[in-house]
Enzyme design. Structure first.
Site, PDB file in Angstrom:
ATOM      1  CG  HIS A 127      23.834  -6.001   6.458  1.00 17.50           C
ATOM      2  ND1 HIS A 127      25.024  -6.253   5.989  1.00 17.50           N
ATOM      3  CD2 HIS A 127      23.046  -5.470   7.192  1.00 17.50           C
ATOM      4  CE1 HIS A 127      24.293  -5.045   6.467  1.00 17.50           C
ATOM      5  NE2 HIS A 127      23.162  -5.128   6.968  1.00 17.50           N
ATOM      6  N   GLY A 128      22.951 -11.015   4.588  1.00 14.04           N
ATOM      7  CA  GLY A 128      23.804 -12.209   4.186  1.00 14.04           C
ATOM      8  C   GLY A 128      24.453 -13.108   2.924  1.00 14.04           C
ATOM      9  CB  CYS A 129      27.605 -14.063   2.266  1.00 14.44           C
ATOM     10  SG  CYS A 129      27.982 -15.295   3.663  1.00 14.44           S
ATOM     11  CB  ILE A 130      23.556 -17.532   0.758  1.00 18.01           C
ATOM     12  CG1 ILE A 130      22.920 -18.028  -0.577  1.00 18.01           C
ATOM     13  CG2 ILE A 130      22.746 -17.257   1.795  1.00 18.01           C
ATOM     14  CD1 ILE A 130      23.223 -19.753   0.115  1.00 18.01           C
ATOM     15  CG  MET A 172      25.436 -13.171  -5.478  1.00 16.01           C
ATOM     16  SD  MET A 172      23.809 -13.291  -3.940  1.00 16.01           S
ATOM     17  CE  MET A 172      25.322 -12.941  -2.571  1.00 16.01           C
TER      18      MET A 172
END
Lengths: 105, 175
Positions: free
Chosen positions: A102-105, B52
């Site tokens: 879920h993290g955006c990194i 990503m």
């Protein structure tokens, strides 16, 4: 939610095809999942990442972000992109039978 | 066809495999024109997120955005409450001595808590993920900066017209 037969085993998957029950996962399943998304045969380098993801999920209860994987598993970002091209975070989670991070990194 | 064969076929057809969009030709250009800590991160986060997702990324640093690449300043970007009402403090207090240092300190702490890397490390991560960093020639001339003064991974100092060619067909974000 539906089920799929992967490596001879019935597993639960969501509408995108990600496994929803990490306890149903095993190494044979990982190998077939990798094959299905054209990663080919998994190497020791792939396994290092997948094993880390599984162990980390066990402890944290959520899928590690890409940054966490590169920081904690010792596999550099460059290699993660080489091993799981284009969308490394999602592809490695898919092979490990875990939800998308879920993290955006 | 036997019943078992039909059942197997139906199952094969139903098998959902995630679409990882491997064949995407999406391109993104991010123009970073600000040199404050709070305005450095949006560009970095978006660039990294795009990479990503398998999107080609070029980052173009212009005007104060060059502070993000300047070896002397990149580790010392500051956040200031002056003129920033979103920091929700009485504006009359914001220029007092120590306020900028305090706001910077607090923001760095929050960034670290979220496990976002400092600017130099973040740029390295973007390059390792296949992103490209470019410095603006006019701004570099204005600030008397050469490639040696900048983060090693900067590919080149280029003009605005070069950037136009590079961004052909790309989506552009200006920050």
């Amino acid at each position: 939610m539906s089920t799929q037969t992967i490596a001879g085993q019935e597993v639960d998957v969501n509408e995108e095809g990600f496994m929803t029950d990490p306890s149903q996962w095993n190494k044979e399943i990982a190998a077939q999942l990798a094959e299905q998304i054209n990663l080919g045969a998994l190497t020791d380098e792939h396994w290092k990442v997948i094993d880390f993801l599984r162990a980390d999920f066990e402890e944290e209860g959520e899928t590690a972000t890409l940054r966490r994987v590169s920081k904690r598993s010792g596999v550099p970002t460059k290699d993660l992109y080489r091993l799981f091209p284009k969308k490394p975070a999602k592809k490695m989670a898919y092979c490990a039978g875990l939800p998308k991070p879920h993290g955006c990194i | 066809m036997t019943q078992t064969e039909e059942a197997t076929m139906a199952q094969t057809e139903e098998k959902v495999i995630p679409d990882f969009g491997d064949d995407t030709d999406r391109k993104l250009c991010i123009i970073c024109s600000k040199g404050t800590l709070d305005m450095a991160y949006p560009g970095l986060v978006l660039a990294n997120a795009a990479l990503m997702e398998g999107i080609e990324v070029n980052m173009f640093f212009t005007f104060w955005g060059l502070d993000m690449l300047n070896k002397k300043t990149m580790a010392h970007l500051k956040a200031t409450p002056v003129g920033n009402t979103a920091m929700h403090m009485p504006q009359a207090l914001s220029p007092l001595p120590g306020m900028t240092a305090m706001a910077t300190h607090m923001m760095k702490k929050e960034i670290d808590k979220l496990d976002f890397p400092p600017v130099d490390e973040f740029l390295q991560q973007i390059v390792d993920a296949g992103g490209h960093l470019w410095a603006c020639k006019m701004s570099a001339d204005m600030m008397d900066l050469e490639e040696d003064d900048m983060f090693e991974e900067v590919e080149d100092i280029i003009g605005a017209t070069d950037f136009m060619n590079m961004s052909d067909g790309a989506q552009i974000i200006f920050i």
